[in-house]
Design a protein around this motif. Sequence first.
Motif, PDB file in Angstrom:
ATOM      1  N   SER A   1     -31.621  -0.261 -20.963  1.00  0.00           N
ATOM      2  CA  SER A   1     -30.846   0.965 -21.184  1.00  0.00           C
ATOM      3  C   SER A   1     -30.321   1.080 -22.610  1.00  0.00           C
ATOM      4  O   SER A   1     -29.825   2.129 -23.011  1.00  0.00           O
ATOM      5  CB  SER A   1     -29.663   1.015 -20.212  1.00  0.00           C
ATOM      6  OG  SER A   1     -28.757  -0.043 -20.499  1.00  0.00           O
ATOM      7  N   GLY A   2     -30.396  -0.026 -23.381  1.00  0.00           N
ATOM      8  CA  GLY A   2     -29.843  -0.034 -24.735  1.00  0.00           C
ATOM      9  C   GLY A   2     -28.447  -0.627 -24.793  1.00  0.00           C
ATOM     10  O   GLY A   2     -27.938  -0.938 -25.871  1.00  0.00           O
ATOM     11  N   LYS A   3     -27.825  -0.793 -23.634  1.00  0.00           N
ATOM     12  CA  LYS A   3     -26.480  -1.378 -23.587  1.00  0.00           C
ATOM     13  C   LYS A   3     -26.582  -2.898 -23.667  1.00  0.00           C
ATOM     14  O   LYS A   3     -27.654  -3.476 -23.530  1.00  0.00           O
ATOM     15  CB  LYS A   3     -25.770  -0.946 -22.312  1.00  0.00           C
ATOM     16  CG  LYS A   3     -25.471   0.548 -22.286  1.00  0.00           C
ATOM     17  CD  LYS A   3     -24.695   0.935 -21.056  1.00  0.00           C
ATOM     18  CE  LYS A   3     -24.378   2.426 -21.105  1.00  0.00           C
ATOM     19  NZ  LYS A   3     -23.516   2.835 -20.010  1.00  0.00           N
ATOM     20  N   HIS A   4     -25.432  -3.533 -23.885  1.00  0.00           N
ATOM     21  CA  HIS A   4     -25.345  -4.991 -23.954  1.00  0.00           C
ATOM     22  C   HIS A   4     -24.536  -5.502 -22.766  1.00  0.00           C
ATOM     23  O   HIS A   4     -23.691  -4.793 -22.227  1.00  0.00           O
ATOM     24  CB  HIS A   4     -24.647  -5.419 -25.244  1.00  0.00           C
ATOM     25  CG  HIS A   4     -25.438  -5.126 -26.484  1.00  0.00           C
ATOM     26  ND1 HIS A   4     -25.264  -5.833 -27.651  1.00  0.00           N
ATOM     27  CD2 HIS A   4     -26.416  -4.218 -26.749  1.00  0.00           C
ATOM     28  CE1 HIS A   4     -26.074  -5.367 -28.577  1.00  0.00           C
ATOM     29  NE2 HIS A   4     -26.781  -4.385 -28.053  1.00  0.00           N
ATOM     30  N   SER A   5     -24.772  -6.762 -22.378  1.00  0.00           N
ATOM     31  CA  SER A   5     -23.973  -7.382 -21.323  1.00  0.00           C
ATOM     32  C   SER A   5     -23.914  -8.891 -21.540  1.00  0.00           C
ATOM     33  O   SER A   5     -24.725  -9.461 -22.263  1.00  0.00           O
ATOM     34  CB  SER A   5     -24.544  -7.076 -19.936  1.00  0.00           C
ATOM     35  OG  SER A   5     -25.707  -7.816 -19.685  1.00  0.00           O
TER      36      SER A   5
ATOM     37  N   ILE B   1     -30.323 -11.223 -26.917  1.00  0.00           N
ATOM     38  CA  ILE B   1     -31.723 -11.364 -26.575  1.00  0.00           C
ATOM     39  C   ILE B   1     -32.086 -10.271 -25.573  1.00  0.00           C
ATOM     40  O   ILE B   1     -31.231  -9.818 -24.809  1.00  0.00           O
ATOM     41  CB  ILE B   1     -32.079 -12.766 -26.018  1.00  0.00           C
ATOM     42  CG1 ILE B   1     -31.324 -13.046 -24.705  1.00  0.00           C
ATOM     43  CG2 ILE B   1     -31.809 -13.852 -27.029  1.00  0.00           C
ATOM     44  CD1 ILE B   1     -31.836 -14.276 -23.970  1.00  0.00           C
ATOM     45  N   LYS B   2     -33.341  -9.857 -25.605  1.00  0.00           N
ATOM     46  CA  LYS B   2     -33.808  -8.827 -24.685  1.00  0.00           C
ATOM     47  C   LYS B   2     -34.641  -9.505 -23.608  1.00  0.00           C
ATOM     48  O   LYS B   2     -35.806  -9.830 -23.839  1.00  0.00           O
ATOM     49  CB  LYS B   2     -34.615  -7.764 -25.414  1.00  0.00           C
ATOM     50  CG  LYS B   2     -34.973  -6.606 -24.531  1.00  0.00           C
ATOM     51  CD  LYS B   2     -35.543  -5.449 -25.307  1.00  0.00           C
ATOM     52  CE  LYS B   2     -35.761  -4.292 -24.347  1.00  0.00           C
ATOM     53  NZ  LYS B   2     -36.239  -3.112 -25.029  1.00  0.00           N
ATOM     54  N   PRO B   3     -34.057  -9.722 -22.444  1.00  0.00           N
ATOM     55  CA  PRO B   3     -34.782 -10.398 -21.363  1.00  0.00           C
ATOM     56  C   PRO B   3     -35.673  -9.416 -20.600  1.00  0.00           C
ATOM     57  O   PRO B   3     -35.671  -8.226 -20.863  1.00  0.00           O
ATOM     58  CB  PRO B   3     -33.645 -10.912 -20.465  1.00  0.00           C
ATOM     59  CG  PRO B   3     -32.587  -9.873 -20.633  1.00  0.00           C
ATOM     60  CD  PRO B   3     -32.698  -9.401 -22.068  1.00  0.00           C
ATOM     61  N   GLY B   4     -36.369  -9.928 -19.634  1.00  0.00           N
ATOM     62  CA  GLY B   4     -37.153  -9.070 -18.744  1.00  0.00           C
ATOM     63  C   GLY B   4     -38.550  -8.797 -19.256  1.00  0.00           C
ATOM     64  O   GLY B   4     -38.955  -9.262 -20.309  1.00  0.00           O
ATOM     65  N   SER B   5     -39.273  -8.007 -18.490  1.00  0.00           N
ATOM     66  CA  SER B   5     -40.687  -7.776 -18.765  1.00  0.00           C
ATOM     67  C   SER B   5     -40.920  -6.858 -19.952  1.00  0.00           C
ATOM     68  O   SER B   5     -41.997  -6.829 -20.510  1.00  0.00           O
ATOM     69  CB  SER B   5     -41.372  -7.210 -17.524  1.00  0.00           C
ATOM     70  OG  SER B   5     -40.781  -5.986 -17.147  1.00  0.00           O
ATOM     71  N   ARG B   6     -39.926  -6.074 -20.355  1.00  0.00           N
ATOM     72  CA  ARG B   6     -40.125  -5.168 -21.483  1.00  0.00           C
ATOM     73  C   ARG B   6     -39.607  -5.734 -22.776  1.00  0.00           C
ATOM     74  O   ARG B   6     -39.723  -5.123 -23.814  1.00  0.00           O
ATOM     75  CB  ARG B   6     -39.414  -3.832 -21.216  1.00  0.00           C
ATOM     76  CG  ARG B   6     -40.029  -3.072 -20.066  1.00  0.00           C
ATOM     77  CD  ARG B   6     -39.516  -1.679 -20.068  1.00  0.00           C
ATOM     78  NE  ARG B   6     -39.442  -1.179 -18.712  1.00  0.00           N
ATOM     79  CZ  ARG B   6     -38.914  -0.051 -18.373  1.00  0.00           C
ATOM     80  NH1 ARG B   6     -38.399   0.735 -19.262  1.00  0.00           N
ATOM     81  NH2 ARG B   6     -38.907   0.334 -17.120  1.00  0.00           N
ATOM     82  N   GLY B   7     -39.004  -6.908 -22.718  1.00  0.00           N
ATOM     83  CA  GLY B   7     -38.452  -7.512 -23.934  1.00  0.00           C
ATOM     84  C   GLY B   7     -39.263  -8.711 -24.373  1.00  0.00           C
ATOM     85  O   GLY B   7     -40.247  -9.094 -23.764  1.00  0.00           O
TER      86      GLY B   7
ATOM     87  N   GLY C   1     -24.871 -15.075 -21.166  1.00  0.00           N
ATOM     88  CA  GLY C   1     -25.200 -15.065 -22.589  1.00  0.00           C
ATOM     89  C   GLY C   1     -24.879 -13.719 -23.197  1.00  0.00           C
ATOM     90  O   GLY C   1     -23.862 -13.108 -22.870  1.00  0.00           O
ATOM     91  N   HIS C   2     -25.756 -13.220 -24.057  1.00  0.00           N
ATOM     92  CA  HIS C   2     -25.613 -11.907 -24.695  1.00  0.00           C
ATOM     93  C   HIS C   2     -26.967 -11.217 -24.586  1.00  0.00           C
ATOM     94  O   HIS C   2     -27.933 -11.642 -25.215  1.00  0.00           O
ATOM     95  CB  HIS C   2     -25.182 -12.063 -26.151  1.00  0.00           C
ATOM     96  CG  HIS C   2     -24.952 -10.764 -26.860  1.00  0.00           C
ATOM     97  ND1 HIS C   2     -24.769 -10.716 -28.217  1.00  0.00           N
ATOM     98  CD2 HIS C   2     -24.864  -9.485 -26.429  1.00  0.00           C
ATOM     99  CE1 HIS C   2     -24.581  -9.451 -28.582  1.00  0.00           C
ATOM    100  NE2 HIS C   2     -24.647  -8.690 -27.505  1.00  0.00           N
ATOM    101  N   PHE C   3     -27.025 -10.158 -23.795  1.00  0.00           N
ATOM    102  CA  PHE C   3     -28.300  -9.551 -23.458  1.00  0.00           C
ATOM    103  C   PHE C   3     -28.354  -8.088 -23.868  1.00  0.00           C
ATOM    104  O   PHE C   3     -27.394  -7.342 -23.679  1.00  0.00           O
ATOM    105  CB  PHE C   3     -28.555  -9.670 -21.952  1.00  0.00           C
ATOM    106  CG  PHE C   3     -28.519 -11.094 -21.484  1.00  0.00           C
ATOM    107  CD1 PHE C   3     -29.592 -11.939 -21.695  1.00  0.00           C
ATOM    108  CD2 PHE C   3     -27.388 -11.594 -20.860  1.00  0.00           C
ATOM    109  CE1 PHE C   3     -29.555 -13.266 -21.286  1.00  0.00           C
ATOM    110  CE2 PHE C   3     -27.336 -12.918 -20.448  1.00  0.00           C
ATOM    111  CZ  PHE C   3     -28.418 -13.759 -20.659  1.00  0.00           C
ATOM    112  N   LEU C   4     -29.505  -7.694 -24.408  1.00  0.00           N
ATOM    113  CA  LEU C   4     -29.799  -6.302 -24.716  1.00  0.00           C
ATOM    114  C   LEU C   4     -30.600  -5.762 -23.542  1.00  0.00           C
ATOM    115  O   LEU C   4     -31.719  -6.226 -23.280  1.00  0.00           O
ATOM    116  CB  LEU C   4     -30.594  -6.187 -26.017  1.00  0.00           C
ATOM    117  CG  LEU C   4     -31.113  -4.805 -26.381  1.00  0.00           C
ATOM    118  CD1 LEU C   4     -29.970  -3.803 -26.517  1.00  0.00           C
ATOM    119  CD2 LEU C   4     -31.912  -4.866 -27.674  1.00  0.00           C
TER     120      LEU C   4
END
Length: 192
Positions: free
Chosen positions: A24-28, A183-189, A18-21
Amino acid sequence: MNEDILNVFTDTGALLNGHFLLTSGKHSAQYMQCAQVLQYPDKAAFLCALLAEKFAGAGAETVIGPAMGGIIVAHEVGKALGTRVIFTERQNGEMCLRRGFELRPGEKVLVVEDVITTGGSVREVIEIVRKCGAVPVGVGVLVDRSGGKADFGGLPLQSLVQLQIETFEPDNCPLCGRGIPAIKPGSRGSGK
């Protein structure tokens, strides 16, 4: 074996597209959500036992991991090694030991995490271990996304999988250019 291990992540939906934030602030365009594989106790035990084997001779007395991603990894690696297990967590934005957890001077400690990109959380845990006078003996991660760039002050780093997931600066992200929402995945997003 690396392909077999990667299949476990793929089969459980841990490798996302997908498109992830990223933190680190970078996208992937890809993201490794280890919680998807760790939700299955048999798979978590299998993967963490393989990781524990890499540290069988390190003399670890305790395994420690950062909350959230490192808790299950620490538990299963500690179970495989027959050690005590503790975790760090953030309080007011700072990583710390809570819940009565302590490390004694000279105690040998293995630091583990589910996935690293920059290794920032792991470095914070290592700093806590050293401040307690304990001795970090290595860093174990299920997935190393750092491209071999994560530096833990000379500590040995072992991983089950090394992924080269391309990242982009936000102002030079082709996914943003195509109008795909990040989208910002993970525990901090707040994402998935």
